[in-house]
Design an enzyme around this catalytic site. Structure first.
Site, PDB file in Angstrom:
ATOM      1  N   GLU A 116      -1.418   0.699  -7.846  1.00  0.00           N
ATOM      2  CA  GLU A 116      -0.377   0.863  -8.874  1.00  0.00           C
ATOM      3  C   GLU A 116      -0.944   1.515 -10.138  1.00  0.00           C
ATOM      4  OE1 GLU A 116       0.883  -3.339  -8.386  1.00  0.00           O
ATOM      5  OE2 GLU A 116       2.904  -2.501  -8.337  1.00  0.00           O
ATOM      6  N   GLU A 136       1.009  -6.646  -1.258  1.00  0.00           N
ATOM      7  CA  GLU A 136       1.436  -7.849  -1.992  1.00  0.00           C
ATOM      8  C   GLU A 136       2.261  -8.807  -1.146  1.00  0.00           C
ATOM      9  OE1 GLU A 136       1.136  -4.921  -3.303  1.00  0.00           O
ATOM     10  OE2 GLU A 136       0.678  -4.978  -5.427  1.00  0.00           O
TER      11      GLU A 136
HETATM   12  C1  3HC Z   1       0.293  -6.764  -9.713  1.00  0.00           C
HETATM   13  C2  3HC Z   1       0.020  -6.463  -8.295  1.00  0.00           C
HETATM   14  O1  3HC Z   1       1.140  -5.880  -7.715  1.00  0.00           O
HETATM   15  C3  3HC Z   1      -0.379  -7.723  -7.538  1.00  0.00           C
HETATM   16  C4  3HC Z   1      -1.625  -7.539  -6.763  1.00  0.00           C
HETATM   17  O2  3HC Z   1      -2.364  -6.619  -6.941  1.00  0.00           O
HETATM   18  S1  3HC Z   1      -1.944  -8.742  -5.643  1.00  0.00           S
HETATM   19  C5  3HC Z   1      -3.465  -8.255  -4.889  1.00  0.00           C
HETATM   20  C6  3HC Z   1      -3.245  -7.170  -3.872  1.00  0.00           C
HETATM   21  N1  3HC Z   1      -4.487  -6.919  -3.211  1.00  0.00           N
HETATM   22  C7  3HC Z   1      -4.793  -7.429  -2.013  1.00  0.00           C
HETATM   23  O3  3HC Z   1      -4.022  -8.135  -1.406  1.00  0.00           O
HETATM   24  C8  3HC Z   1      -6.167  -7.125  -1.460  1.00  0.00           C
HETATM   25  C9  3HC Z   1      -6.797  -8.352  -0.913  1.00  0.00           C
HETATM   26  N2  3HC Z   1      -8.105  -8.090  -0.441  1.00  0.00           N
HETATM   27  C10 3HC Z   1      -8.381  -7.572   0.788  1.00  0.00           C
HETATM   28  O4  3HC Z   1      -7.497  -7.253   1.536  1.00  0.00           O
HETATM   29  C11 3HC Z   1      -9.801  -7.404   1.173  1.00  0.00           C
HETATM   30  O5  3HC Z   1     -10.549  -8.373   0.487  1.00  0.00           O
HETATM   31  C12 3HC Z   1     -10.358  -6.000   0.851  1.00  0.00           C
HETATM   32  C13 3HC Z   1      -9.714  -4.983   1.783  1.00  0.00           C
HETATM   33  C14 3HC Z   1     -10.113  -5.634  -0.595  1.00  0.00           C
HETATM   34  C15 3HC Z   1     -11.907  -6.011   1.034  1.00  0.00           C
HETATM   35  O6  3HC Z   1     -12.193  -6.456   2.323  1.00  0.00           O
HETATM   36  P1  3HC Z   1     -13.731  -6.763   2.765  1.00  0.00           P
HETATM   37  O7  3HC Z   1     -14.559  -5.580   2.404  1.00  0.00           O
HETATM   38  O8  3HC Z   1     -13.661  -7.177   4.190  1.00  0.00           O
HETATM   39  O9  3HC Z   1     -14.230  -7.941   1.871  1.00  0.00           O
HETATM   40  P2  3HC Z   1     -13.669  -9.438   1.697  1.00  0.00           P
HETATM   41  O10 3HC Z   1     -14.685 -10.350   2.243  1.00  0.00           O
HETATM   42  O11 3HC Z   1     -12.284  -9.601   2.168  1.00  0.00           O
HETATM   43  O12 3HC Z   1     -13.645  -9.518   0.108  1.00  0.00           O
HETATM   44  C16 3HC Z   1     -14.843  -9.500  -0.631  1.00  0.00           C
HETATM   45  C17 3HC Z   1     -14.712 -10.456  -1.781  1.00  0.00           C
HETATM   46  O13 3HC Z   1     -13.743  -9.941  -2.695  1.00  0.00           O
HETATM   47  C18 3HC Z   1     -12.763 -10.902  -2.954  1.00  0.00           C
HETATM   48  N3  3HC Z   1     -11.495 -10.234  -3.171  1.00  0.00           N
HETATM   49  C19 3HC Z   1     -10.947  -9.254  -2.462  1.00  0.00           C
HETATM   50  N4  3HC Z   1      -9.794  -8.882  -3.013  1.00  0.00           N
HETATM   51  C20 3HC Z   1      -9.623  -9.624  -4.114  1.00  0.00           C
HETATM   52  C21 3HC Z   1      -8.608  -9.687  -5.101  1.00  0.00           C
HETATM   53  N5  3HC Z   1      -7.555  -8.875  -5.127  1.00  0.00           N
HETATM   54  N6  3HC Z   1      -8.773 -10.586  -6.070  1.00  0.00           N
HETATM   55  C22 3HC Z   1      -9.849 -11.398  -6.123  1.00  0.00           C
HETATM   56  N7  3HC Z   1     -10.817 -11.358  -5.217  1.00  0.00           N
HETATM   57  C23 3HC Z   1     -10.699 -10.513  -4.221  1.00  0.00           C
HETATM   58  C24 3HC Z   1     -12.760 -11.772  -1.708  1.00  0.00           C
HETATM   59  O14 3HC Z   1     -12.196 -13.009  -1.958  1.00  0.00           O
HETATM   60  C25 3HC Z   1     -14.217 -11.832  -1.372  1.00  0.00           C
HETATM   61  O15 3HC Z   1     -14.792 -12.741  -2.215  1.00  0.00           O
HETATM   62  P3  3HC Z   1     -16.104 -13.588  -1.778  1.00  0.00           P
HETATM   63  O16 3HC Z   1     -17.167 -12.577  -1.486  1.00  0.00           O
HETATM   64  O17 3HC Z   1     -16.377 -14.411  -2.939  1.00  0.00           O
HETATM   65  O18 3HC Z   1     -15.690 -14.330  -0.560  1.00  0.00           O
END
Ligand code: 3HC
Length: 660
Positions: A116, A136
């Site tokens: 975004e 999301e």
């Molecule tokens: C306002 C907006 O519209 C609202 C939002 O943005 S909501 C958030 C949307 N984003 C997401 O859903 C992404 C979620 N994350 C993921 O899908 C995956 O973590 C990823 C594709 C980014 C990375 O994957 P990968 O490389 O396999 O690593 P993964 O082990 O999952 O994550 C690494 C670390 O980052 C953290 N992390 C990943 N995304 C995060 C996030 N958005 N916030 C906080 N921590 C996050 C994980 O918890 C993990 O932490 P740890 O090492 O302490 O366990």
């Protein structure tokens, strides 16, 4: 070691501020990151030494979105105030409304709030294989930084909704195709290219320069030395006869009728005449149904049409436009007849695209009144009109046709008499080069996709030349039989630099005639987009066996950039010959003609403007190397060689001095 969390800003000597998000491992948007971004954007917007801004993420990842830990804390504590109220302030007020251009340099991933942020920037440059998405919904929330609005705007409603509702991410490669990503570059070039993009937007972008060029180039076409500057006045054209009611004739008649010009449409028998009149009616109906014309105006236009089978109505016409099939004897006979029946000042024009006008008028004593009026199909929609003059065509006749062209809302470009005139002549190497690439082992669907990414609306294997002559643009839309019919005329004129490919003949032999019978390189089904037909590959293989040009019998390996060069540099090379022979008055006329006649992307400024931005020296050297490897088809023209060695632009007038 403690994690380095925060947002930094560095302003380079070029005036670009690079704002970097650091929150390992995924640069999630924690509260302190969001407030850091706010502060840095405010600072960059206020600082007078900052011209443009690039936003990026540290450690090869743009951002994984809003910090999900915050949601967890809210769930645990029930304290909703932990959620930062930022989206409007940061994304809209500070980023989108910033008067400084803002470019996102995306690597690794841009998910949720990360994407975004990138979408709130004015442009996005990405490294390959970056993961882009709004996941999301998998967390039970909806995108909160404006993604629901911006994503569909960039990629289209269907794709945008699909990505949001299914939380489906895409690669940066797909994002590039969909318009989400503006440029894809290797990771090492990401920041440099993003800075350039930001500065381009801040200063004068290449796109703006190109479009301004096309604007003035179009206006320059109305200035023709010794025609528009010698005090002549155009004569009124109130009644025009069109001979031949086929695709071109009916289109030309429609264009005239739409500008309140009375039209006499002549055919050889009542069946053909009725067909011609019905085509005009269908053209007008089409405009009404698309909301481009009111029913009243369509009826008024149609009432100005009179179909005839003889020359009795020709005694008071101001102009005749002959649009019959490309047959020399037939055209010569028609011109002899109309010379006798029309008033002595009547203009005698032909819509030919292959036959020499001097040959057409050979049997008449009216060579000063003979002129080419080369419309592009569909003639009532396409705006280019090539006015082809011979050495005998009078200035008055050229001026009259220019005025008529403008009256019927065309852009007339005056050109000289040669096989193919300016547009078809310049573009004849286009599909030949594509055929050569395929015979060298390159996938034909890749060729089409590279060319459409360059900015042409269709690739060479789908394309049809919008001229009534389908030249050698042997794309599916043309119907492949037509292309073969005119090949010989070109071979006779320019045989030394033609690539002869058996592919089209083989395609026809396999029962594929392109869109006409629903099958060519693609499959055409009503109501759906053309689908690449993989079974055509056996035909391609047969062609490759016959041409046997693959070095060592193995397919060549080329980059997308090389594909563009191998297809478009030979076109530039032919444009150089067109300039050298004085077929066009000025280089910019060919820019206009390429944009309006061949849909060359106007944002690249037309063929020669683009070639000059690439650089004549580079084009010359590439062609020289290609000709050493693949033969005379690529041999640089004398004009190109001269411009390259003297350091002159291709568009510089002949008399001007070298810039070096
Ligand atoms: C306002 C907006 O519209 C609202 C939002 O943005 S909501 C958030 C949307 N984003 C997401 O859903 C992404 C979620 N994350 C993921 O899908 C995956 O973590 C990823 C594709 C980014 C990375 O994957 P990968 O490389 O396999 O690593 P993964 O082990 O999952 O994550 C690494 C670390 O980052 C953290 N992390 C990943 N995304 C995060 C996030 N958005 N916030 C906080 N921590 C996050 C994980 O918890 C993990 O932490 P740890 O090492 O302490 O366990």
């Amino acid at each position: 070691m403690a994690k380095k969390i925060g947002v930094t800003m560095e302003v380079g000597n070029d005036g670009v501020a690079v704002i970097t998000i650091s929150n390992p491992p995924v640069n999630s948007l924690a509260s302190q990151i969001i407030s850091g971004l706010k502060e840095k954007f405010q600072d960059a917007n206020q600082r007078s030494d900052v011209k443009a801004i690039v936003l990026t993420g540290n450690g090869g990842r743009f951002s994984g979105g809003f910090d999900i830990n915050v949601f967890q804390q809210v769930h645990k504590t029930g304290d909703i105030s932990l959620m930062p109220e930022v989206s409007v302030d940061l994304v809209c007020n500070l980023m989108e409304d910033s008067r400084k251009p803002l470019v996102a340099a995306v690597e690794g991933l841009a998910l949720g709030g990360g994407l975004e942020l990138a979408m709130a920037c004015h442009a996005r440059v990405a490294a390959p294989k970056a993961q882009l998405g709004l996941p999301e919904l998998t967390l039970g929330i909806i995108p909160g930084f404006g993604g629901t609005q911006r994503l569909p705007r960039l990629v289209g409603l269907e794709k945008g909704a699909n990505m949001i509702l299914l939380s489906k991410s895409i690669s940066s490669e797909e994002g590039r195709k969909l318009g989400l990503i503006d440029e894809l570059v290797p990771p090492g070039d990401l920041l440099t290219t993003s800075r350039k993009w930001a500065l381009d937007i801040a200063l004068l972008s290449d796109t703006a320069k190109a479009l301004v060029h096309v604007f003035f180039a179009q206006r320059a076409t109305s200035k023709v030395p010794k025609v528009t500057d010698v005090g002549l006045k155009p004569r009124p054209m109130k009644k025009v006869a069109v001979i031949g009611g086929g695709l071109m004739g009916s289109g030309i008649a429609t264009a005239l009728l739409l500008s309140n010009i009375r039209v006499v449409l002549k055919e050889i028998n009542s069946e053909y005449l009725l067909k011609g009149i019905k085509s005009v009616e269908a053209n007008l109906k089409g405009l009404v149904s698309r909301g481009k014309l009111t029913q009243d105006k369509a009826s008024k236009a149609f009432s100005l049409l009179k179909g005839v089978l003889d020359y009795s109505e020709f005694k008071d016409v101001d102009m005749v436009i002959e649009a019959v099939i490309e047959n020399i004897q037939l055209k010569q006979k028609i011109f002899k007849e109309i010379e006798e029946v029309c008033p002595p000042n009547c203009i005698l024009a032909s819509n030919t695209s292959t036959i020499d006008l001097n040959v057409i008028g050979e049997k008449t004593n009216s060579k000063d009144r003979i002129v080419g009026a080369h419309f592009f199909s569909p003639a009532h929609l396409m705006t280019l009109l090539e006015i082809v003059r011979t050495e005998n065509t009078s200035a008055q006749v050229i001026l009259d046709l220019m005025a008529l062209g403008k009256a019927i809302k065309k852009v007339p470009v005056v050109v000289g008499n040669c096989i193919g005139f300016a547009v078809n002549r310049t573009f004849f190497p286009y599909s030949q080069a594509a055929h050569m690439l395929v015979n060298l082992g390159v996938d034909l669907f890749r060729v089409d996709s590279v060319i459409t990414s360059f900015g042409l609306p269709l690739g060479p294997f789908q394309y049809i030349s919008p001229s009534c002559l389908v030249v050698l643009m042997l794309g599916d839309l043309a119907g492949h039989g037509i292309g073969i019919a005119v090949k010989d005329i070109y071979a006779k004129a320019y045989g030394d630099r033609m690539f002869s490919s058996p592919l089209t003949e083989l395609l026809l032999k396999s029962g594929r005639n392109g869109k006409i019978n629903g099958r060519g390189y693609y499959i055409y089904e009503k109501g759906s987009k053309p689908k690449p037909d993989s079974s055509v590959l056996s035909v391609v293989e047969e062609s490759r066996k016959l041409t046997n040009i693959m070095p060592g019998g193995k397919p060549i390996s080329v980059s997308d950039k090389e594909i563009v060069e191998m297809i478009l540099f030979p076109v530039v090379n032919e444009a150089c010959r067109v300039l050298d022979e004085g077929v066009v008055i000025r280089a910019s006329d060919l820019d206009v003609a390429s944009v309006l006649g061949m849909s060359f992307p106007s944002y690249r400024g037309g063929l020669l403007f683009w070639a000059d931005t690439v650089g004549p020296k580079y084009i010359y050297e590439r062609l020289k190397r290609l000709s050493e490897t693949y033969g005379g088809f690529f041999k640089p023209s004398r004009y190109l060689e001269e411009r390259a060695t003297k350091g002159m632009l291709l568009s510089e007038p002949k008399s001007s001095r070298s810039r070096l």
